[in-house]
Design a protein around this motif. Structure first.
Motif, PDB file in Angstrom:
ATOM      1  N   UNK A  52      -3.686 -29.507  25.642  1.00  0.00           N
ATOM      2  CA  UNK A  52      -4.085 -28.209  25.098  1.00  0.00           C
ATOM      3  C   UNK A  52      -3.085 -27.143  25.539  1.00  0.00           C
ATOM      4  N   UNK A  53      -2.498 -26.467  24.582  1.00  0.00           N
ATOM      5  CA  UNK A  53      -1.543 -25.397  24.865  1.00  0.00           C
ATOM      6  C   UNK A  53      -2.193 -24.066  24.540  1.00  0.00           C
ATOM      7  N   UNK A  54      -2.254 -23.182  25.513  1.00  0.00           N
ATOM      8  CA  UNK A  54      -2.895 -21.892  25.309  1.00  0.00           C
ATOM      9  C   UNK A  54      -2.029 -20.922  24.537  1.00  0.00           C
ATOM     10  N   UNK A  55      -2.686 -19.991  23.878  1.00  0.00           N
ATOM     11  CA  UNK A  55      -2.010 -18.939  23.116  1.00  0.00           C
ATOM     12  C   UNK A  55      -2.581 -17.603  23.550  1.00  0.00           C
ATOM     13  N   UNK A  56      -1.735 -16.688  24.016  1.00  0.00           N
ATOM     14  CA  UNK A  56      -2.206 -15.424  24.584  1.00  0.00           C
ATOM     15  C   UNK A  56      -2.872 -14.532  23.542  1.00  0.00           C
ATOM     16  N   UNK A  57      -2.392 -14.562  22.303  1.00  0.00           N
ATOM     17  CA  UNK A  57      -2.999 -13.722  21.269  1.00  0.00           C
ATOM     18  C   UNK A  57      -4.420 -14.174  20.988  1.00  0.00           C
ATOM     19  N   UNK A  58      -4.607 -15.470  20.823  1.00  0.00           N
ATOM     20  CA  UNK A  58      -5.968 -15.983  20.654  1.00  0.00           C
ATOM     21  C   UNK A  58      -6.788 -15.744  21.918  1.00  0.00           C
ATOM     22  N   UNK A  59      -6.150 -15.877  23.063  1.00  0.00           N
ATOM     23  CA  UNK A  59      -6.849 -15.681  24.326  1.00  0.00           C
ATOM     24  C   UNK A  59      -7.365 -14.266  24.503  1.00  0.00           C
ATOM     25  N   UNK A  60      -6.654 -13.287  23.976  1.00  0.00           N
ATOM     26  CA  UNK A  60      -7.127 -11.906  24.059  1.00  0.00           C
ATOM     27  C   UNK A  60      -8.438 -11.744  23.288  1.00  0.00           C
ATOM     28  N   UNK A  61      -8.531 -12.383  22.139  1.00  0.00           N
ATOM     29  CA  UNK A  61      -9.779 -12.329  21.366  1.00  0.00           C
ATOM     30  C   UNK A  61     -10.909 -13.016  22.132  1.00  0.00           C
ATOM     31  N   UNK A  62     -10.618 -14.142  22.779  1.00  0.00           N
ATOM     32  CA  UNK A  62     -11.631 -14.817  23.585  1.00  0.00           C
ATOM     33  C   UNK A  62     -12.066 -13.917  24.738  1.00  0.00           C
ATOM     34  N   UNK A  63     -11.119 -13.245  25.353  1.00  0.00           N
ATOM     35  CA  UNK A  63     -11.395 -12.336  26.471  1.00  0.00           C
ATOM     36  C   UNK A  63     -12.402 -11.265  26.062  1.00  0.00           C
ATOM     37  N   UNK A  70     -10.389 -22.729  23.513  1.00  0.00           N
ATOM     38  CA  UNK A  70     -10.598 -21.309  23.786  1.00  0.00           C
ATOM     39  C   UNK A  70     -10.393 -21.003  25.267  1.00  0.00           C
ATOM     40  N   UNK A  71     -10.800 -21.919  26.136  1.00  0.00           N
ATOM     41  CA  UNK A  71     -10.581 -21.718  27.573  1.00  0.00           C
ATOM     42  C   UNK A  71      -9.089 -21.738  27.883  1.00  0.00           C
ATOM     43  N   UNK A  72      -8.345 -22.647  27.262  1.00  0.00           N
ATOM     44  CA  UNK A  72      -6.900 -22.704  27.461  1.00  0.00           C
ATOM     45  C   UNK A  72      -6.238 -21.412  26.999  1.00  0.00           C
ATOM     46  N   UNK A  73      -6.685 -20.881  25.866  1.00  0.00           N
ATOM     47  CA  UNK A  73      -6.138 -19.614  25.368  1.00  0.00           C
ATOM     48  C   UNK A  73      -6.466 -18.465  26.313  1.00  0.00           C
ATOM     49  N   UNK A  74      -7.708 -18.433  26.788  1.00  0.00           N
ATOM     50  CA  UNK A  74      -8.127 -17.388  27.721  1.00  0.00           C
ATOM     51  C   UNK A  74      -7.309 -17.452  29.004  1.00  0.00           C
ATOM     52  N   UNK A  75      -7.047 -18.643  29.489  1.00  0.00           N
ATOM     53  CA  UNK A  75      -6.280 -18.809  30.721  1.00  0.00           C
ATOM     54  C   UNK A  75      -4.896 -18.190  30.589  1.00  0.00           C
ATOM     55  N   UNK A  76      -4.239 -18.429  29.474  1.00  0.00           N
ATOM     56  CA  UNK A  76      -2.905 -17.871  29.260  1.00  0.00           C
ATOM     57  C   UNK A  76      -2.980 -16.347  29.183  1.00  0.00           C
ATOM     58  N   UNK A  77      -3.992 -15.811  28.500  1.00  0.00           N
ATOM     59  CA  UNK A  77      -4.097 -14.354  28.407  1.00  0.00           C
ATOM     60  C   UNK A  77      -4.366 -13.731  29.773  1.00  0.00           C
ATOM     61  N   UNK A  78      -5.242 -14.329  30.555  1.00  0.00           N
ATOM     62  CA  UNK A  78      -5.541 -13.795  31.886  1.00  0.00           C
ATOM     63  C   UNK A  78      -4.283 -13.725  32.746  1.00  0.00           C
ATOM     64  N   UNK A  79      -3.375 -14.662  32.554  1.00  0.00           N
ATOM     65  CA  UNK A  79      -2.138 -14.667  33.325  1.00  0.00           C
ATOM     66  C   UNK A  79      -1.254 -13.467  33.009  1.00  0.00           C
ATOM     67  N   UNK A  80      -1.495 -12.817  31.877  1.00  0.00           N
ATOM     68  CA  UNK A  80      -0.696 -11.646  31.506  1.00  0.00           C
ATOM     69  C   UNK A  80      -1.240 -10.349  32.097  1.00  0.00           C
TER      70      UNK A  80
END
Length: 298
Positions: free
Chosen positions: A35-46, A133-143
């Motif tokens: 699973x590869x996270x995506x920060x843009x999708x992760x922001x929406x999950x956030x 969604x968790x993978x995406x959120x993880x990448x966004x949180x790192x930003x």
């Protein structure tokens, strides 16, 4: 004596079995593989999961809403829980967490150290999160920024401070089953995911039993407001029995905070509206469609 011995052996076996069944149950080590996270999708999950609503510092201004230093207090019949620091600070936040660590906390209620987490973190709802969604959120949180504020201990007494007991709580109340089952349209299905999993709406809008589990037979039928020490305030019933707004009116409220009677949102719901205003309007429409499918409870 033989009966007593056999009884003691049976008690020992039962205790050992109960202990085994109540141990923390993290995900398989390979659960996030591929699973590869995506920060843009992760922001929406956030925003959909409301992370900032609980984990920003008390009194933080809008400009500091992404500094997830923790410290907000959440009263309950079992004690007061304090939101931890989930910023990217490696010593006091979750800067060293992997995507698997985050998934274990959100979907299994298991800490990085392998302990049960308290369900003040709404993992009874987040258990249904898609691991992508968790993978995406993880990448966004790192930003997001790091903050060195130490997390504060929860203010809870005996016996609720015994974390092993949470294993029994999970056996009773942690489930991947949907509260609203059956065949749904794609829009209703998206709404169900937003309400039951990401938005964890049932955590506030559903009555709880004596053990603090959601009473799913009265799903979204309103509940006591735990933040009101007088015990008078209520979280409203949002089943079709009481919520008579049209789908368009519900969707408009989720985006704007204005009711059909030109009243405006307040309290904790203001955070929910602020979060949904950052999501596509289709998500608010999906929530509205789902709420019309929820069984009516007076």
């Amino acid at each position: 004596m033989r009966l007593l011995r056999n009884f003691m052996i049976l008690c020992g076996i039962s205790a050992a079995g109960l202990y085994w069944w109540t141990l923390p149950a993290p995900l398989d080590a390979s659960a996030m593989a591929g699973l590869t996270g995506d920060a843009t999708r992760g922001e929406a999950v956030f925003h959909a999961t409301g992370c900032a609503s609980c984990h920003t510092a008390p009194g933080a201004s809008d400009s500091d809403e992404l500094v997830l230093a923790g410290g907000q207090r959440f009263a309950s019949p079992f004690g007061t829980f304090l939101a931890p620091n989930i910023s990217q600070d490696k010593a006091h936040g979750i800067g060293d967490w992997s995507a698997l660590d985050l998934a274990n906390a959100l979907t299994r209620g298991v800490s990085r150290g392998g302990e049960h987490l308290y369900p003040a973190l709404p993992y009874a709802s987040y258990a249904k999160l898609a691991l992508q969604d968790v993978a995406d959120l993880h990448v966004y949180l790192q930003s997001l920024p790091a903050d060195p504020t130490p997390s504060q201990p929860h203010e809870i007494g005996f016996p609720f401070n015994i974390r092993m007991a949470l294993g029994g709580w999970k056996l009773l109340f942690l489930s991947n089953d949907w509260a609203v089952a059956g065949n749904l349209t794609p829009t209703e299905d998206r709404g169900r995911y937003l309400v039951e999993a990401m938005g964890h709406c049932g955590e506030c809008h559903t009555p709880r039993n004596a053990l603090g589990g959601m009473d799913r037979s009265r799903w979204l039928a309103g509940a006591e407001d735990a933040s009101d020490p007088t015990g008078v305030a209520r979280v409203p019933n949002i089943t079709p029995a009481k919520l008579s707004w049209s789908e368009d009116e519900i969707a408009y409220y989720m985006q704007s905070g204005f009711t059909p009677d030109y009243d405006s949102v307040g309290g904790h719901m203001a955070h929910v509206v602020a979060n949904f205003a950052r999501l596509p309007v289709e998500d608010s429409k999906a929530v509205a469609a789902y709420l019309k499918r929820v069984p009516a409870v007076e």
